[in-house]
Design an enzyme around this catalytic site. Structure first.
Site, PDB file in Angstrom:
ATOM      1  N   HIS A 147       0.706  -1.396   0.314  1.00  0.00           N
ATOM      2  CA  HIS A 147      -0.346  -0.343   0.106  1.00  0.00           C
ATOM      3  C   HIS A 147       0.823   1.127  -0.306  1.00  0.00           C
ATOM      4  O   HIS A 147       2.198   1.370   0.395  1.00  0.00           O
ATOM      5  CB  HIS A 147      -1.101  -0.256   1.174  1.00  0.00           C
ATOM      6  CG  HIS A 147      -0.285   0.138   2.396  1.00  0.00           C
ATOM      7  ND1 HIS A 147       0.483  -0.814   2.743  1.00  0.00           N
ATOM      8  CD2 HIS A 147       0.071   0.973   3.367  1.00  0.00           C
ATOM      9  CE1 HIS A 147       0.703  -0.443   3.688  1.00  0.00           C
ATOM     10  NE2 HIS A 147       0.379   0.225   4.420  1.00  0.00           N
ATOM     11  N   ASP A 173       0.643   4.984   1.649  1.00  0.00           N
ATOM     12  CA  ASP A 173      -0.384   5.508   3.353  1.00  0.00           C
ATOM     13  C   ASP A 173      -1.107   6.649   2.465  1.00  0.00           C
ATOM     14  O   ASP A 173      -1.359   7.484   1.981  1.00  0.00           O
ATOM     15  CB  ASP A 173       1.235   6.241   4.021  1.00  0.00           C
ATOM     16  CG  ASP A 173       1.393   5.483   4.967  1.00  0.00           C
ATOM     17  OD1 ASP A 173       1.114   4.119   4.898  1.00  0.00           O
ATOM     18  OD2 ASP A 173       2.754   5.795   4.696  1.00  0.00           O
ATOM     19  N   HIS A 211       4.231  -0.044   0.398  1.00  0.00           N
ATOM     20  CA  HIS A 211       5.452  -0.379   1.961  1.00  0.00           C
ATOM     21  C   HIS A 211       4.696  -1.662   1.611  1.00  0.00           C
ATOM     22  O   HIS A 211       3.525  -1.537   1.732  1.00  0.00           O
ATOM     23  CB  HIS A 211       6.226   0.413   2.467  1.00  0.00           C
ATOM     24  CG  HIS A 211       5.082   0.800   3.485  1.00  0.00           C
ATOM     25  ND1 HIS A 211       4.424   1.947   2.807  1.00  0.00           N
ATOM     26  CD2 HIS A 211       4.793   0.934   3.862  1.00  0.00           C
ATOM     27  CE1 HIS A 211       3.750   1.978   3.820  1.00  0.00           C
ATOM     28  NE2 HIS A 211       3.730   1.260   4.632  1.00  0.00           N
ATOM     29  N   ARG A 251       4.508   6.067  13.263  1.00  0.00           N
ATOM     30  CA  ARG A 251       4.316   6.744  12.370  1.00  0.00           C
ATOM     31  C   ARG A 251       4.239   7.985  12.062  1.00  0.00           C
ATOM     32  O   ARG A 251       2.822   8.156  13.101  1.00  0.00           O
ATOM     33  CB  ARG A 251       3.726   5.577  11.286  1.00  0.00           C
ATOM     34  CG  ARG A 251       3.977   6.186   9.845  1.00  0.00           C
ATOM     35  CD  ARG A 251       3.165   5.205   8.978  1.00  0.00           C
ATOM     36  NE  ARG A 251       1.206   5.976   8.835  1.00  0.00           N
ATOM     37  CZ  ARG A 251       0.869   5.583   8.333  1.00  0.00           C
ATOM     38  NH1 ARG A 251       1.169   3.893   7.858  1.00  0.00           N
ATOM     39  NH2 ARG A 251      -0.713   6.260   8.580  1.00  0.00           N
TER      40      ARG A 251
END
Length: 307
Positions: A106, A108, A262, A277
């Site tokens: 995906h 983000d 990623h 994150r």
């Protein structure tokens, strides 16, 4: 590709590529929100060139300092549906004990029109073995498409949504993870329309906008969309187009969310893994034809139909 040394005042910063297409490790930097403009430029230039960059041994960073560092890149962006981690303003916690296993390819938060320009991930708890993360370069994926497929990609628009088949992507998910997806992650349904090929605002390079949040292509049926998606996505995730990072506590990874996908490898069974994150607000993507992405759901005040 060999390492590049940058001499800045009394510091030597070393940028070492990890593969020919994506990924570099940077040594000689103590990350903080007070980096000099010269050091920050080395970091950002390396990010644009290598798409994802890694720093070992940044154990001095805590939640507050990670957020302060993120502000050097722009305005931090909180996740639109998931509450932030305790004692933070913008940190999104990925905790394996509470369903935090992002084990599908995906980019983000592509279900909003202005999805993040970059993400900064800090390793808090890592398994003794497993739990690596892999990144793919979506620019080289586009560049290596046959010309007819490039033309098709440039003509298409995709609908991205946080309303997807979580159980289908994660068949072994426990009930807690399924409930968290339904009641938290997908508590409000978002949809955004993006060009399948976007132009990078800093480099002018073209990249593919795909990944797990893509629901269908505009003008195609679900069946047609699935087949076309598979063709394009396979070019993104070819092994030679990826880099894999083995985490240590205190590591920092920064990736250009406009040029990568990623995946967190879910190979550590019941071991504990916690990552923090921070994402930074991005620009509204532009297609090769100058068309802008747009938000479909939820309606904005400007989009809402007249009563």
């Amino acid at each position: 590709m060999s390492s590049v040394h940058h001499q800045i005042q009394d510091s030597t910063i070393i940028v070492t590529p990890l593969t020919q297409r994506v990924g570099a490790e940077i040594k000689g930097v103590h990350l903080s929100g007070n980096l000099s403009p010269e050091i920050f430029k080395v970091i950002y230039d390396a990010l644009l060139e290598h798409k994802v960059i890694f720093f070992r041994g940044q154990n001095h960073l805590n939640q507050v300092e990670q957020e302060q560092f993120a502000t050097l890149f722009g305005k931090p962006l909180s996740h639109p549906t998931v509450p932030v981690a305790s004692n933070s303003k913008h940190i999104f916690e990925l905790n394996s004990k509470h369903g935090g296993r992002a084990n599908v390819w995906h980019t983000d938060i592509t279900f909003i029109d202005r999805y993040p320009k970059l993400s900064i991930l800090r390793a808090v708890i890592v398994p003794e073995t497993g739990g690596d993360t892999t990144w793919a370069n979506t620019e080289t994926a586009y560049e290596e498409l046959p010309v007819p497929l490039q033309a098709l990609a440039e003509a298409l628009k995709g609908i991205h949504s946080n309303d997807f088949d979580y159980g289908g992507f994660t068949p072994n998910a426990n009930q807690e993870a399924l409930d968290k997806y339904k009641n938290v992650f997908a508590s409000t349904i978002y949809e955004a329309e993006h060009p399948v090929v976007r132009v990078h605002p800093d480099t002018g390079r073209k990249s593919l906008v795909l990944g797990q949040f893509l629901k269908r292509f505009v003008g195609l049926t679900n069946k047609e969309s699935n087949k076309v998606f598979e063709i394009f996505q396979d070019h993104v995730t070819r092994p030679e187009n990826t880099v894999r990072w083995k985490w240590q506590v205190g590591d920092i990874a920064i990736w250009d969310n406009r040029a990568t996908q990623h995946l967190a490898v879910n190979d550590y069974l019941d071991a504990h893994r916690v990552m923090h994150r921070v994402t930074v607000e991005g620009e509204v993507p532009l297609s090769v034809h100058g068309e802008r992405s747009q938000q479909i759901k939820p309606y904005t005040q400007q989009q809402a139909p007249a009563a």
